[in-house]
Scaffold this motif. Structure first.
Motif, short mmCIF file in Angstrom:
data_model
loop_
_atom_site.label_atom_id
_atom_site.label_comp_id
_atom_site.label_asym_id
_atom_site.label_seq_id
_atom_site.Cartn_x
_atom_site.Cartn_y
_atom_site.Cartn_z
N GLY A 34 47.62 57.57 63.28
CA GLY A 34 46.42 57.25 64.04
C GLY A 34 46.00 58.33 65.01
N ALA A 35 46.94 58.85 65.77
CA ALA A 35 46.60 59.89 66.76
C ALA A 35 46.08 61.15 66.08
CB ALA A 35 47.82 60.20 67.62
N GLN A 36 46.74 61.56 65.00
CA GLN A 36 46.28 62.73 64.26
C GLN A 36 44.95 62.46 63.57
OE1 GLN A 36 47.59 65.86 64.20
NE2 GLN A 36 48.90 65.06 65.82
N ALA A 41 39.17 63.44 63.06
CA ALA A 41 37.82 62.87 63.04
C ALA A 41 36.91 63.61 64.01
CB ALA A 41 37.86 61.39 63.39
N LEU A 42 37.44 63.97 65.17
CA LEU A 42 36.64 64.61 66.21
C LEU A 42 36.42 66.09 65.97
CD1 LEU A 42 38.15 62.90 69.40
CD2 LEU A 42 36.00 62.36 68.22
N THR A 43 37.25 66.70 65.15
CA THR A 43 37.16 68.16 64.96
C THR A 43 36.88 68.58 63.53
OG1 THR A 43 39.55 68.36 64.62
CG2 THR A 43 38.74 68.55 66.89
N GLY A 44 36.88 67.65 62.59
CA GLY A 44 36.83 68.02 61.18
C GLY A 44 35.47 68.08 60.54
N LEU A 55 47.84 51.13 62.44
CA LEU A 55 48.28 52.50 62.21
C LEU A 55 49.36 52.89 63.22
CD1 LEU A 55 44.72 54.05 61.85
CD2 LEU A 55 46.41 53.97 60.00
N PRO A 56 50.23 53.82 62.87
CA PRO A 56 51.22 54.30 63.84
C PRO A 56 50.58 55.19 64.90
CG PRO A 56 51.39 55.52 61.77
CD PRO A 56 50.43 54.40 61.53
N ASN A 57 51.09 55.09 66.13
CA ASN A 57 50.74 55.94 67.28
C ASN A 57 49.38 55.64 67.93
OD1 ASN A 57 53.19 57.40 67.22
ND2 ASN A 57 52.39 58.63 65.53
N GLY A 60 43.52 51.42 64.88
CA GLY A 60 42.15 51.67 64.45
C GLY A 60 41.11 51.34 65.50
N TYR A 61 41.36 50.31 66.29
CA TYR A 61 40.41 49.95 67.35
C TYR A 61 40.25 51.11 68.34
CZ TYR A 61 40.95 45.06 65.85
OH TYR A 61 40.98 43.90 65.14
N GLU A 62 41.37 51.70 68.73
CA GLU A 62 41.32 52.83 69.67
C GLU A 62 40.60 54.02 69.05
OE1 GLU A 62 45.07 53.32 72.26
OE2 GLU A 62 45.81 52.42 70.41
N ILE A 63 40.87 54.26 67.77
CA ILE A 63 40.22 55.37 67.08
C ILE A 63 38.71 55.19 67.07
CG2 ILE A 63 39.91 56.50 64.83
CD1 ILE A 63 42.88 55.89 64.30
#
Length: 233
Positions: A34-36, A41-44, A55-57, A60-63
């Motif tokens: 999740g963190a990766q 998402a923000l840089t790709g 998701l680990p780390n 999806g809500y946070e993402i």
């Protein structure tokens, strides 16, 4: 070639999504963390992000919540959490769509195509002549896609903007949730009308002084929604 990011920790599901997307002419990348996933998402420079909720780390809500602060591209949830509260929460955080596992890969591809088409059409409109639609302190600039209330600019997602613009260009007309779902999400969208209600609620929080007693977007119970009074170009 349109680029899709898949944030999904179940590799079998992620590869199924990727394969169907690639068969339909998309380039798709997979991230299982999740963190990766949020970082990518923000840089790709992706056109659509597909995200699971569990998701680990970082879930999806946070993402979705963090991504929506910086991205206006379509964000699509694909999750095993099928409860209404999960769908509503995901949409409130900024997701444009929500599919429940198990899902049809063909349906996923159809929805992705629909979101890209409508996003490009919306963005393409910014190259046209400027028109400012106004109503009692509400301003919508159709060239810059800027929305302001009493001079204060309001940030909106693409879907929120498109829904508000549709209502503003049809003042005093009442539209059912079904009509708005078809008009904004497209006839090939398979979601339910709760999507419309959640987006109306989000718009009200941004433009209304008192969202529980709205001045702009009125609910006619059992019928639908309308933007009240005249909007002038």
């Amino acid at each position: 070639m349109k680029r899709i990011l898949i944030i999904e920790d179940d590799l079998n599901i992620a590869e199924l999504e990727r394969d169907y997307l690639q068969l339909n002419g998309f380039k798709a990348d997979i991230v299982q963390d999740g963190a990766q996933g949020l970082k990518r998402a923000l840089t790709g420079n992706y056109d659509v992000v597909i995200v699971d909720l569990m998701l680990p780390n970082k879930d999806g809500y946070e993402i979705i919540k963090e991504a929506r602060k910086k991205l206006d591209i379509p964000l699509v949830v694909v999750s095993a959490k099928g409860e209404d509260i999960s769908k509503i929460r995901g949409l409130e955080y900024g997701a444009d769509d929500y599919l429940t596992k198990p899902f049809s890969p063909g349906e996923l591809v159809a929805r992705i195509k629909s979101h890209i088409k409508r996003y490009e059409r919306l963005k393409g409109g910014s190259r046209g002549a400027s028109e400012v639609i106004t109503h009692a302190g509400l301003e919508i600039n159709t060239a810059s896609h800027q929305v302001s209330v009493s001079g204060r600019e309001v940030q909106m997602t693409a879907k929120e903007y498109e829904l508000l613009l549709f209502l503003a260009t049809h003042p005093n007309m009442v539209f059912s949730k079904e009509h708005l779902l078809s008009a904004i999400w497209g006839d090939d969208y398979y979601g339910d009308t709760a999507t419309v209600a959640v987006h109306i609620q989000k718009i009200r929080k941004k433009i209304e002084k008192d969202p529980s007693n709205p001045e702009f977007i009125e609910t006619l119970w059992g019928t639908g929604y309308r933007l009240t009074s005249d909007c002038r170009g």
